[in-house]
Design an enzyme around this catalytic site. Structure first.
Site, PDB file in Angstrom:
ATOM      1  N   HIS A  19       0.813  -1.212   0.000  1.00 44.59           N
ATOM      2  CA  HIS A  19       0.000   0.000   0.000  1.00 44.59           C
ATOM      3  C   HIS A  19       0.850   1.267   0.000  1.00 44.59           C
ATOM      4  O   HIS A  19       0.342   2.351  -0.287  1.00 44.59           O
ATOM      5  CB  HIS A  19      -0.888  -0.009   1.248  1.00 44.59           C
ATOM      6  CG  HIS A  19      -2.349   0.201   0.972  1.00 44.59           C
ATOM      7  ND1 HIS A  19      -2.909   0.183  -0.297  1.00 44.59           N
ATOM      8  CD2 HIS A  19      -3.386   0.444   1.818  1.00 44.59           C
ATOM      9  CE1 HIS A  19      -4.215   0.390  -0.203  1.00 44.59           C
ATOM     10  NE2 HIS A  19      -4.533   0.563   1.056  1.00 44.59           N
ATOM     11  N   ASN A 116      -9.991   3.443  -1.861  1.00 38.60           N
ATOM     12  CA  ASN A 116     -10.516   4.492  -0.988  1.00 38.60           C
ATOM     13  C   ASN A 116      -9.631   5.733  -0.957  1.00 38.60           C
ATOM     14  O   ASN A 116     -10.126   6.843  -0.720  1.00 38.60           O
ATOM     15  CB  ASN A 116     -10.726   3.949   0.420  1.00 38.60           C
ATOM     16  CG  ASN A 116     -11.889   2.984   0.496  1.00 38.60           C
ATOM     17  OD1 ASN A 116     -12.858   3.111  -0.243  1.00 38.60           O
ATOM     18  ND2 ASN A 116     -11.792   2.004   1.379  1.00 38.60           N
TER      19      ASN A 116
END
Length: 206
Positions: A19, A116
């Site tokens: 990430h 997101n």
């Protein structure tokens, strides 16, 4: 002026996560082009510098939001507003599970595709920013995605990660000149990657 914003989570705990490859990418660009020291502003860690493009040096701001991945749009929006820039002056570097590991794609505009962090940025600046999508592969099942992106790269991944980061930095003059398609092509020339990853059950390239 350009804002080069990386997606990631703050702190040493997350530093090696898939990430956080967006943070890794902008850090590599800052090192390669000898940006100034890191400091805090806009709820982010920032570095300022220039990238030598064909038409002359392009001023750029490295942005690493410290608000956590899913709320990164607040910092990005604040920076764009402060410098009176448009979404076209923003390049967002982030991990893309729908690209095989090591693959790279540039794109302008579009949806969030379940990301997101991208959704947060879109909510604050609109959808028409430039996206640097860094393939990290898909774990095969949707319920495994969170654990996949919040886990560190494996040792076997280290070479392609290092090659991709170096290519992103070395080819940055094309990005600074607004030549996104040429930037994508040059990055993949410098750091070629397989279209498919046989170690994983599924990869969907879009």
């Amino acid at each position: 002026m350009l804002i080069l914003s990386g997606q990631g989570n703050p702190g040493a705990r997350y530093a090696g996560n898939r990430h956080n490859i967006g943070f890794m990418a902008v850090d590599a660009i800052a090192r390669r082009w000898r940006f100034g020291p890191e400091r805090s502003k806009f709820g982010s860690l920032i570095r300022e510098g220039e990238i030598d493009a064909e038409g002359g040096p392009v001023r750029a701001l490295i942005l690493k939001p410290q608000t956590f991945y899913n709320e990164s749009g607040r910092s990005v929006g604040e920076a764009l507003k402060f410098y009176k820039l448009s979404p076209a002056d923003l390049v967002l570097f982030y991990d893309e599970i729908d690209l095989a590991p090591g693959r790279f794609r540039m794109k302008t505009g579009g949806g969030a595709a379940g990301n997101n962090g991208v959704r947060s940025v879109t909510a604050h600046v609109g959808p028409d920013f430039r996206r640097a999508r860094l393939g990290v592969g898909h774990p095969g099942q949707s319920e495994l995605v969170q654990g996949h992106v919040l886990s560190d790269f494996h040792k076997v991944d280290q070479n392609w990660v290092a090659d991709l980061l170096a290519a992103l930095a070395d080819a940055a003059p094309l990005l600074a000149a607004g030549e996104d398609e040429k930037y994508q092509t040059e990055v993949m020339r410098l750091a070629p990657a397989d279209k498919a990853d046989t170690r994983q059950a599924r990869n969907r390239e879009s």
